[in-house]
Design a protein around this motif. Sequence first.
Motif, mmCIF file in Angstrom:
data_model
loop_
_atom_site.group_PDB
_atom_site.id
_atom_site.type_symbol
_atom_site.label_atom_id
_atom_site.label_comp_id
_atom_site.label_asym_id
_atom_site.label_seq_id
_atom_site.Cartn_x
_atom_site.Cartn_y
_atom_site.Cartn_z
ATOM 1 N N UNK A 169 43.440 53.407 26.280
ATOM 2 C CA UNK A 169 44.164 52.876 27.435
ATOM 3 C C UNK A 169 43.253 52.750 28.657
ATOM 4 N N UNK A 170 42.258 53.617 28.754
ATOM 5 C CA UNK A 170 41.330 53.549 29.890
ATOM 6 C C UNK A 170 40.456 52.308 29.860
ATOM 7 N N UNK A 171 40.366 51.658 28.695
ATOM 8 C CA UNK A 171 39.573 50.432 28.579
ATOM 9 C C UNK A 171 40.311 49.205 29.103
ATOM 10 N N UNK A 172 41.623 49.336 29.326
ATOM 11 C CA UNK A 172 42.431 48.217 29.813
ATOM 12 C C UNK A 172 41.987 47.865 31.237
ATOM 13 N N UNK A 173 41.825 46.560 31.502
ATOM 14 C CA UNK A 173 41.319 46.114 32.799
ATOM 15 C C UNK A 173 42.416 45.652 33.757
ATOM 16 N N UNK A 174 43.647 45.559 33.285
ATOM 17 C CA UNK A 174 44.749 45.224 34.185
ATOM 18 C C UNK A 174 45.270 46.516 34.808
ATOM 19 N N UNK A 175 45.282 46.542 36.129
ATOM 20 C CA UNK A 175 45.635 47.794 36.816
ATOM 21 C C UNK A 175 46.909 47.619 37.642
ATOM 22 N N UNK A 176 47.533 48.751 37.909
ATOM 23 C CA UNK A 176 48.718 48.799 38.751
ATOM 24 C C UNK A 176 48.285 48.816 40.212
ATOM 25 N N UNK A 177 48.727 47.838 40.979
ATOM 26 C CA UNK A 177 48.339 47.744 42.395
ATOM 27 C C UNK A 177 49.100 48.724 43.283
ATOM 28 N N UNK B 73 65.587 44.124 32.598
ATOM 29 C CA UNK B 73 64.400 43.262 32.603
ATOM 30 C C UNK B 73 63.359 43.774 33.596
ATOM 31 N N UNK B 74 62.165 44.083 33.075
ATOM 32 C CA UNK B 74 61.034 44.534 33.885
ATOM 33 C C UNK B 74 59.891 43.549 33.692
ATOM 34 N N UNK B 75 59.282 43.100 34.806
ATOM 35 C CA UNK B 75 58.209 42.111 34.717
ATOM 36 C C UNK B 75 56.999 42.560 35.521
ATOM 37 N N UNK B 76 55.924 41.800 35.405
ATOM 38 C CA UNK B 76 54.713 42.031 36.192
ATOM 39 C C UNK B 76 54.279 40.718 36.825
ATOM 40 N N UNK B 77 53.710 40.816 38.015
ATOM 41 C CA UNK B 77 53.153 39.644 38.690
ATOM 42 C C UNK B 77 51.713 39.962 39.044
ATOM 43 N N UNK B 78 50.784 39.141 38.554
ATOM 44 C CA UNK B 78 49.362 39.415 38.759
ATOM 45 C C UNK B 78 48.821 38.601 39.929
ATOM 46 N N UNK B 79 48.203 39.309 40.891
ATOM 47 C CA UNK B 79 47.510 38.631 41.976
ATOM 48 C C UNK B 79 46.094 38.299 41.537
ATOM 49 N N UNK C 245 50.183 43.543 39.803
ATOM 50 C CA UNK C 245 49.010 43.966 39.044
ATOM 51 C C UNK C 245 47.812 43.099 39.433
ATOM 52 N N UNK C 246 46.639 43.532 38.965
ATOM 53 C CA UNK C 246 45.417 42.763 39.161
ATOM 54 C C UNK C 246 44.453 43.139 38.052
#
Length: 458
Positions: free
Chosen positions: A163-171, A212-218, A130-131
Amino acid sequence: MSNRFVIILAAGQGTRMKSKLYKVLHPVCGKPMVEHVVDQMAHIGTTKIITVVGHGAEKVKEHLQGKSDFVLQKEQLGTAHAVLQTKDLLENEEGHTLVVCGDTPLVKSETIQALMKHHEKEKAVMTVLTAKTTQPTGYGRVIRNEKGYIEKIVEEKDASAEEKLVQEINAGTYCFDNKALFMALQKVSNNNAQGEYYLPDVLAILKNEGLNVTAFMTDDFSETLGVNDRVALAKAEEIMRSRINEYHMRNGVTIMDPKNTYIDMNVTIGQDTVIYPGTVIKGDTVIGVDCEIGPNSDISNCHIGNKTIIRQSVACDSQIGSSVQIGPFSHIRPEAYISDEVRIGNFVEIKKSTIGAKSKVSHLSYMGDAEIGSNVNVGCGSITVNYDGKNKFKTIIEDEAFIGCNSNLIAPVTVGKGAYVAAGSTITDDVPIQSLSIARARQVNKENYVEKLNKKRQ
């Protein structure tokens, strides 16, 4: 280390590019964007790379031959459907599988390594890259719960106003436990606005299984850029060009104006070389140390020695030695072989010719299909006349010959070692060693001719 598989999604048509060229083959700094992705994935120690192809499949295979295996997605029914096409190759394998989009040329191997390290540390079955951005339009949104854990990914067309206001996006890049991935793919539905099988839907399926599902933000949002049109292509080119120029500068190259210098991905440049503004260096060009290139030069697929200077000139598919001076306004065409300490002056064109050490072709000349020895002087305005309208012929000028200004050498012809050709000559026969050849009409002066002509006119 466990097996690492990579699936590259490259089957979409890319209609927004409005191009005859298949989308993922559009170049970014001299390399097709999908090849950027494949090359970065090769740096992470992969067991197998599989590219999912569709439109333009044969051309993609041609570019990536030897770097990837391929599967065909005959119908483009979504990203989950694309990944499912690799089932026969991967379903029963143990290990981790990365899924990366072929239109994300800015993704870095270092980021992918960090993603996989996080995935393994967390013992996750799925990790999403994510980013964050203040302009998330066009991206799927990453929805987290009150504890900060990833809850779901919502495609923009299916997202609510909140939900469209969320700033974390799927890369669009994921790491999976391979067997968990193929288990979940069987359960993905196409009940959404696009009627497609979305790969992000795997997340909810795995969570419902208690996995277990996780996210890693660049922290580098630019890596997530997906190229879907010419605007994004130009942006990707700009970012990649900045990376390339910074790399060369940190390795000892002086780039006078990085924003107006264009260097392709595969170019090699030696220390203390200076690149002046407006210069374009393309392909597999190799430039030695202590050179000066530009301003406003265009170099493509050339090998250039040390301490060579090229000013306001074009050179392609040629070998250029050390301590050579070229330009301004010269054109070095394919298959030129220019030895050390040669001088190619202004408005000179060289094509498919060899020029020996310390020779000079100073200005306003054309040397095509020629073999020129060392210490030869070619006077201005001289031409090797190599084409009879049907065939090309060779001119040989041996060591230490002197070609006078405005000479025409009608090939095939040889000028012997140390021979002289008088200025203004048209040479049709071989010139022997140490000879002087004069091939021009003898001058005739008609005295008082103008006075007589004027009287006649009156």
